[in-house]
Design a protein around this motif. Structure first.
Motif, mmCIF file in Angstrom:
data_model
loop_
_atom_site.group_PDB
_atom_site.id
_atom_site.type_symbol
_atom_site.label_atom_id
_atom_site.label_comp_id
_atom_site.label_asym_id
_atom_site.label_seq_id
_atom_site.Cartn_x
_atom_site.Cartn_y
_atom_site.Cartn_z
ATOM 1 N N ILE A 52 0.835 -1.199 0.000
ATOM 2 C CA ILE A 52 0.000 0.000 0.000
ATOM 3 C C ILE A 52 0.873 1.253 0.000
ATOM 4 C CG2 ILE A 52 -1.632 1.341 1.378
ATOM 5 C CD1 ILE A 52 -2.912 -1.368 2.145
ATOM 6 N N LEU A 53 1.931 1.269 0.803
ATOM 7 C CA LEU A 53 2.840 2.412 0.819
ATOM 8 C C LEU A 53 3.545 2.589 -0.521
ATOM 9 C CD1 LEU A 53 4.365 2.069 4.396
ATOM 10 C CD2 LEU A 53 2.751 3.795 3.583
ATOM 11 N N LEU A 54 3.942 1.484 -1.153
ATOM 12 C CA LEU A 54 4.562 1.567 -2.467
ATOM 13 C C LEU A 54 3.593 2.124 -3.507
ATOM 14 C CD1 LEU A 54 6.577 -1.762 -2.618
ATOM 15 C CD2 LEU A 54 7.499 0.542 -2.768
ATOM 16 N N PHE A 55 2.337 1.713 -3.424
ATOM 17 C CA PHE A 55 1.350 2.200 -4.369
ATOM 18 C C PHE A 55 1.105 3.697 -4.177
ATOM 19 C CE2 PHE A 55 -3.054 2.979 -5.748
ATOM 20 C CZ PHE A 55 -2.898 2.661 -7.093
ATOM 21 N N TRP A 56 1.016 4.142 -2.915
ATOM 22 C CA TRP A 56 0.829 5.581 -2.661
ATOM 23 C C TRP A 56 2.030 6.379 -3.146
ATOM 24 C CZ3 TRP A 56 -3.123 8.569 -1.883
ATOM 25 C CH2 TRP A 56 -4.296 8.013 -1.413
ATOM 26 N N ALA A 57 3.229 5.862 -2.934
ATOM 27 C CA ALA A 57 4.428 6.552 -3.417
ATOM 28 C C ALA A 57 4.411 6.639 -4.940
ATOM 29 C CB ALA A 57 5.675 5.830 -2.940
ATOM 30 N N TYR A 58 4.008 5.557 -5.593
ATOM 31 C CA TYR A 58 3.899 5.555 -7.052
ATOM 32 C C TYR A 58 2.884 6.588 -7.524
ATOM 33 C CZ TYR A 58 2.351 4.087 -11.661
ATOM 34 O OH TYR A 58 1.970 4.076 -12.970
ATOM 35 N N MET A 59 1.744 6.670 -6.860
ATOM 36 C CA MET A 59 0.707 7.616 -7.268
ATOM 37 C C MET A 59 1.163 9.059 -7.071
ATOM 38 S SD MET A 59 -1.528 5.750 -8.536
ATOM 39 C CE MET A 59 -2.927 6.789 -8.800
ATOM 40 N N ILE A 60 1.859 9.347 -5.983
ATOM 41 C CA ILE A 60 2.350 10.704 -5.733
ATOM 42 C C ILE A 60 3.362 11.108 -6.795
ATOM 43 C CG2 ILE A 60 3.748 12.091 -4.160
ATOM 44 C CD1 ILE A 60 2.278 10.598 -1.860
ATOM 45 N N VAL A 61 4.302 10.221 -7.105
ATOM 46 C CA VAL A 61 5.308 10.524 -8.123
ATOM 47 C C VAL A 61 4.653 10.703 -9.489
ATOM 48 C CG1 VAL A 61 7.275 9.555 -9.386
ATOM 49 C CG2 VAL A 61 7.211 9.442 -6.901
ATOM 50 N N THR A 62 3.702 9.837 -9.814
ATOM 51 C CA THR A 62 3.039 9.902 -11.114
ATOM 52 C C THR A 62 2.234 11.185 -11.271
ATOM 53 O OG1 THR A 62 2.905 7.492 -11.198
ATOM 54 C CG2 THR A 62 1.431 8.718 -12.645
ATOM 55 N N PHE A 63 1.423 11.524 -10.293
ATOM 56 C CA PHE A 63 0.602 12.723 -10.404
ATOM 57 C C PHE A 63 1.433 13.995 -10.341
ATOM 58 C CE2 PHE A 63 -3.074 10.008 -8.882
ATOM 59 C CZ PHE A 63 -3.616 9.906 -10.161
ATOM 60 N N THR A 64 2.504 13.988 -9.576
ATOM 61 C CA THR A 64 3.391 15.143 -9.557
ATOM 62 C C THR A 64 4.057 15.329 -10.918
ATOM 63 O OG1 THR A 64 3.801 14.814 -7.205
ATOM 64 C CG2 THR A 64 5.365 16.193 -8.403
ATOM 65 N N GLY A 65 4.557 14.241 -11.485
ATOM 66 C CA GLY A 65 5.183 14.315 -12.804
ATOM 67 C C GLY A 65 4.203 14.722 -13.886
ATOM 68 N N PHE A 66 2.990 14.173 -13.841
ATOM 69 C CA PHE A 66 1.970 14.533 -14.832
ATOM 70 C C PHE A 66 1.588 16.002 -14.716
ATOM 71 C CE2 PHE A 66 -2.487 14.977 -16.088
ATOM 72 C CZ PHE A 66 -2.397 14.565 -17.407
ATOM 73 N N SER A 67 1.417 16.470 -13.482
ATOM 74 C CA SER A 67 1.059 17.880 -13.285
ATOM 75 C C SER A 67 2.179 18.801 -13.745
ATOM 76 C CB SER A 67 0.743 18.142 -11.811
ATOM 77 O OG SER A 67 -0.365 17.371 -11.415
ATOM 78 N N TYR A 68 3.417 18.460 -13.441
ATOM 79 C CA TYR A 68 4.554 19.266 -13.891
ATOM 80 C C TYR A 68 4.598 19.318 -15.418
ATOM 81 C CZ TYR A 68 9.323 20.644 -14.913
ATOM 82 O OH TYR A 68 10.426 21.282 -15.429
ATOM 83 N N TRP A 69 4.424 18.158 -16.053
ATOM 84 C CA TRP A 69 4.485 18.085 -17.506
ATOM 85 C C TRP A 69 3.390 18.932 -18.154
ATOM 86 C CZ3 TRP A 69 7.981 16.173 -20.809
ATOM 87 C CH2 TRP A 69 7.614 16.079 -22.144
ATOM 88 N N THR A 70 2.175 18.803 -17.657
ATOM 89 C CA THR A 70 1.058 19.523 -18.290
ATOM 90 C C THR A 70 1.130 21.031 -18.055
ATOM 91 O OG1 THR A 70 -0.355 19.085 -16.378
ATOM 92 C CG2 THR A 70 -0.534 17.583 -18.234
ATOM 93 N N VAL A 71 1.671 21.471 -16.927
ATOM 94 C CA VAL A 71 1.711 22.898 -16.631
ATOM 95 C C VAL A 71 2.947 23.563 -17.237
ATOM 96 C CG1 VAL A 71 1.893 24.614 -14.792
ATOM 97 C CG2 VAL A 71 0.324 22.689 -14.553
ATOM 98 N N PHE A 72 4.131 22.976 -17.018
ATOM 99 C CA PHE A 72 5.358 23.660 -17.393
ATOM 100 C C PHE A 72 5.931 23.242 -18.733
ATOM 101 C CE2 PHE A 72 5.345 23.799 -12.682
ATOM 102 C CZ PHE A 72 5.247 25.171 -12.565
ATOM 103 N N ILE A 73 5.751 22.012 -19.134
ATOM 104 C CA ILE A 73 6.345 21.555 -20.391
ATOM 105 C C ILE A 73 5.385 21.808 -21.557
ATOM 106 C CG2 ILE A 73 7.314 19.582 -21.634
ATOM 107 C CD1 ILE A 73 8.996 20.515 -19.251
ATOM 108 N N MET A 74 4.120 21.433 -21.393
ATOM 109 C CA MET A 74 3.168 21.637 -22.484
ATOM 110 C C MET A 74 2.851 23.117 -22.681
ATOM 111 S SD MET A 74 0.560 18.459 -22.023
ATOM 112 C CE MET A 74 -0.457 18.944 -23.376
ATOM 113 N N GLY A 75 2.842 23.854 -21.601
ATOM 114 C CA GLY A 75 2.621 25.294 -21.688
ATOM 115 C C GLY A 75 1.164 25.658 -21.887
ATOM 116 N N ASN A 76 0.943 26.954 -22.022
ATOM 117 C CA ASN A 76 -0.400 27.480 -22.193
ATOM 118 C C ASN A 76 -0.774 27.475 -23.671
ATOM 119 O OD1 ASN A 76 -2.804 28.765 -21.975
ATOM 120 N ND2 ASN A 76 -2.010 30.604 -20.980
ATOM 121 N N PRO A 77 -1.868 26.838 -24.066
ATOM 122 C CA PRO A 77 -2.212 26.774 -25.494
ATOM 123 C C PRO A 77 -2.752 28.079 -26.039
ATOM 124 C CG PRO A 77 -3.920 25.725 -24.190
ATOM 125 C CD PRO A 77 -2.795 26.091 -23.247
ATOM 126 N N LEU A 78 -3.062 29.032 -25.179
ATOM 127 C CA LEU A 78 -3.648 30.280 -25.673
ATOM 128 C C LEU A 78 -2.592 31.244 -26.074
ATOM 129 C CD1 LEU A 78 -6.580 30.591 -23.137
ATOM 130 C CD2 LEU A 78 -6.642 29.739 -25.475
#
Length: 78
Positions: A52-78
Motif C-alpha cells: 500500500i505504501l509503495l502504491f501511494w508513493a507511485y501515485m504521488i510521483v506519477t501525479f506530480t510528474g503529470f502535473s509538472y508536464w502539463t503545466v510547465f512543459i506543455m505550456g499554455n495553449p492560448l
C-alpha cells in the motif's frame, strides 16, 4: 495484494502495446518500464502495508510528474 501489482502490470503492458502500435514510442517505453516495475513488485513477498505504501508513493510521483508536464512543459495553449 501482490496479485494486484501483476494486474497493474498487465494493464500497463496492454496500454504500452497500444501506444507502440500507434507509433507513440516514448509513451510505449514509459509503459513498458512501468510494466516491468509492477511485475517485479508483484512477485516480491512484501507485507500488505508495504504494498500500500509503495502504491501511494507511485501515485504521488506519477501525479506530480503529470502535473509538472502539463503545466510547465506543455505550456499554455492560448
Amino acid at each position: 495484494m501482490a496479485r494486484m501489482f501483476r494486474v497493474l502490470g498487465f494493464f500497463t503492458l496492454t496500454i504500452g502495446l497500444m501506444a507502440f502500435a500507434g507509433d507513440h514510442i516514448e509513451m510505449a517505453l514509459l509503459f513498458f518500464l512501468q510494466t516491468a516495475f509492477f511485475v517485479i513488485l508483484g512477485y516480491l513477498k512484501f507485507t500488505e502495508r508495504t504494498y500500500i505504501l509503495l502504491f501511494w508513493a507511485y501515485m504521488i510521483v506519477t501525479f506530480t510528474g503529470f502535473s509538472y508536464w502539463t503545466v510547465f512543459i506543455m505550456g499554455n495553449p492560448l
